[in-house]
Design a protein around this motif. Structure first.
Motif, mmCIF file in Angstrom:
data_model
loop_
_atom_site.group_PDB
_atom_site.id
_atom_site.type_symbol
_atom_site.label_atom_id
_atom_site.label_comp_id
_atom_site.label_asym_id
_atom_site.label_seq_id
_atom_site.Cartn_x
_atom_site.Cartn_y
_atom_site.Cartn_z
ATOM 1 N N LEU A 27 -18.605 31.329 -78.309
ATOM 2 C CA LEU A 27 -17.697 30.864 -77.264
ATOM 3 C C LEU A 27 -17.794 29.357 -77.096
ATOM 4 O O LEU A 27 -16.780 28.660 -77.020
ATOM 5 C CB LEU A 27 -18.014 31.557 -75.937
ATOM 6 N N GLY A 58 -19.435 30.174 -72.627
ATOM 7 C CA GLY A 58 -20.449 30.239 -73.681
ATOM 8 C C GLY A 58 -21.670 29.410 -73.343
ATOM 9 O O GLY A 58 -22.814 29.850 -73.531
ATOM 10 N N GLY A 117 -22.620 33.690 -76.928
ATOM 11 C CA GLY A 117 -22.577 32.424 -76.223
ATOM 12 C C GLY A 117 -22.322 31.261 -77.162
ATOM 13 O O GLY A 117 -21.528 30.367 -76.864
#
Length: 158
Positions: free
Chosen positions: A5, A69, A2
């Protein structure tokens, strides 16, 4: 993942080893062009001179990856990752077209007369033909049994 991203940073995770190769999930920012990122399952051979194979990939604008993300960073802490894994699936059947769980209370479809045996327990997306269309558009390889079910559904719809 996450964080990578959201920040637009490259990241490799989920490396598994097989005979003569490794498979990983990788996020590649600004690939294949600027402001576009790729999330890919790649296979790397043990031979350093051999090519990396992209088994599956999705290319999206970097802004969408950043949103994904940020969503992961909000959702994952709520999942209770310290909970023990389930021993088995909840009381459900798997859709024969996509293997999604189909629970007793969820809508499922049965195609009778579409083939020698009725196709029972199809999820809504497979029964409507959406799954096969999506897999074809993404050019994703489909296993033989799944292809037979989805093409039978498509023939019944057509």
């Amino acid at each position: 993942m996450g964080s990578a991203l959201a920040a637009g940073r490259g990241h490799v995770f989920g490396v598994t080893e097989g005979p003569g190769h490794r498979t990983a999930l990788a996020f590649l920012p600004d690939h294949p062009e600027e402001n576009v990122g790729t999330l890919a399952r790649v296979r790397t051979p043990e031979d350093p001179d051999a090519d990396v194979v992209f088994e599956r990939s999705a290319e999206r604008p970097m802004g969408l990856w950043a949103e994904a993300g940020e969503s992961l960073l909000r959702i994952v802490p709520l999942l209770g990752l310290d909970a023990p894994p389930a021993d088995e699936l909840e009381d459900c059947r798997l859709c024969p077209g996509c293997y999604r769980p189909v629970y007793e209370g969820s809508s499922s479809r049965t195609l009778i007369g579409a083939c020698q045996l009725p196709l029972m327990g199809l999820c809504r997306l497979c029964a409507e033909g959406s799954t096969l269309r999506s897999l074809r558009q993404a050019d994703v390889p489909i296993d033989t049994r799944q292809r037979a079910v989805l093409e039978t559904v498509a023939a019944a719809l057509g």
